[in-house]
Design a protein around this motif. Structure first.
Motif, PDB file in Angstrom:
ATOM      1  N   GLU A  60       0.938   9.715   4.701  1.00 46.58           N
ATOM      2  CA  GLU A  60       2.392   9.826   4.695  1.00 46.58           C
ATOM      3  C   GLU A  60       3.016   9.381   6.008  1.00 46.58           C
ATOM      4  OE1 GLU A  60       2.968  13.929   3.765  1.00 46.58           O
ATOM      5  OE2 GLU A  60       2.757  13.598   1.609  1.00 46.58           O
ATOM      6  N   ASN A  61       2.274   9.501   7.121  1.00 48.30           N
ATOM      7  CA  ASN A  61       2.811   9.107   8.421  1.00 48.30           C
ATOM      8  C   ASN A  61       2.790   7.588   8.626  1.00 48.30           C
ATOM      9  OD1 ASN A  61       0.154   8.458   8.947  1.00 48.30           O
ATOM     10  ND2 ASN A  61      -0.133   9.993  10.536  1.00 48.30           N
TER      11      ASN A  61
ATOM     12  N   GLY B 224      -1.993  15.084   3.693  1.00 47.72           N
ATOM     13  CA  GLY B 224      -0.943  14.074   3.741  1.00 47.72           C
ATOM     14  C   GLY B 224      -1.443  12.660   3.503  1.00 47.72           C
ATOM     15  N   CYS B 225      -2.691  12.526   3.076  1.00 51.25           N
ATOM     16  CA  CYS B 225      -3.271  11.196   2.837  1.00 51.25           C
ATOM     17  C   CYS B 225      -3.787  11.110   1.402  1.00 51.25           C
ATOM     18  CB  CYS B 225      -4.428  10.930   3.799  1.00 51.25           C
ATOM     19  SG  CYS B 225      -3.955  10.908   5.539  1.00 51.25           S
ATOM     20  N   GLY B 226      -3.983   9.914   0.931  1.00 52.79           N
ATOM     21  CA  GLY B 226      -4.526   9.689  -0.399  1.00 52.79           C
ATOM     22  C   GLY B 226      -5.266   8.363  -0.452  1.00 52.79           C
ATOM     23  N   TRP B 227      -6.155   8.242  -1.432  1.00 56.80           N
ATOM     24  CA  TRP B 227      -6.939   7.019  -1.591  1.00 56.80           C
ATOM     25  C   TRP B 227      -6.195   6.027  -2.455  1.00 56.80           C
ATOM     26  CZ3 TRP B 227     -10.828   6.043   1.398  1.00 56.80           C
ATOM     27  CH2 TRP B 227     -11.580   7.084   1.922  1.00 56.80           C
TER      28      TRP B 227
ATOM     29  N   LEU C 204       0.819  -1.200   0.000  1.00 61.09           N
ATOM     30  CA  LEU C 204       0.000   0.000   0.000  1.00 61.09           C
ATOM     31  C   LEU C 204       0.856   1.256   0.000  1.00 61.09           C
ATOM     32  CD1 LEU C 204      -2.847  -1.081   2.387  1.00 61.09           C
ATOM     33  CD2 LEU C 204      -3.005  -0.672  -0.060  1.00 61.09           C
ATOM     34  N   ALA C 205       1.996   1.210   0.675  1.00 64.58           N
ATOM     35  CA  ALA C 205       2.897   2.366   0.667  1.00 64.58           C
ATOM     36  C   ALA C 205       3.383   2.644  -0.747  1.00 64.58           C
ATOM     37  CB  ALA C 205       4.072   2.124   1.607  1.00 64.58           C
TER      38      ALA C 205
END
Length: 116
Positions: free
Chosen positions: A62-63, A38-41, A11-12
């Motif tokens: 991202e975290n 900082g997030c995405g689907w 997933l990363a």
């Protein structure tokens, strides 16, 4: 030493590709609610060698946080009528039980598959 789960690693990579694609001005259909900064689907489907249908739906940040989101697979029955054949959170699989031609929809797409 902390070990990373193979799905988290995959997933990363998908998230990194999605971020790169978005920075290249590719239009991606976003969900109706806001995506945290900082997030995405990561939402897509695939068909494996046995014609099984897999849908993956995750919110990757991202975290390192990865949240499984609602996913479903529907089969066409008749004009305007679809039946849900698999649903859940994260990765959902519809295991084929035949070789009949059918139309399915998942991850915002409609497609044909020889799956009973």
């Amino acid at each position: 030493m902390r070990r990373h789960h193979p799905l988290r690693r995959r997933l990363a990579v998908v998230f990194a590709v999605a971020v790169a694609a978005l920075s290249g001005a590719v239009t991606v259909q976003a969900p109706a609610h806001a995506i945290p900064p900082g997030c995405g689907w990561s939402l897509y489907y695939e068909i494996d060698a046995n014609q099984n249908i897999l849908v993956h739906n995750y919110l990757a940040c991202e975290n390192g946080d990865i949240t499984p989101m609602l996913a479903s697979i529907q089969r066409y029955v008749s004009p305007g009528v679809w039946t849900t054949v698999a649903s859940g959170h994260g990765t959902v699989v519809y295991y084929c039980d035949g070789h009949a031609y059918n139309v399915y929809r998942a991850a915002g797409d409609e497609f044909a598959n020889t799956c009973g």
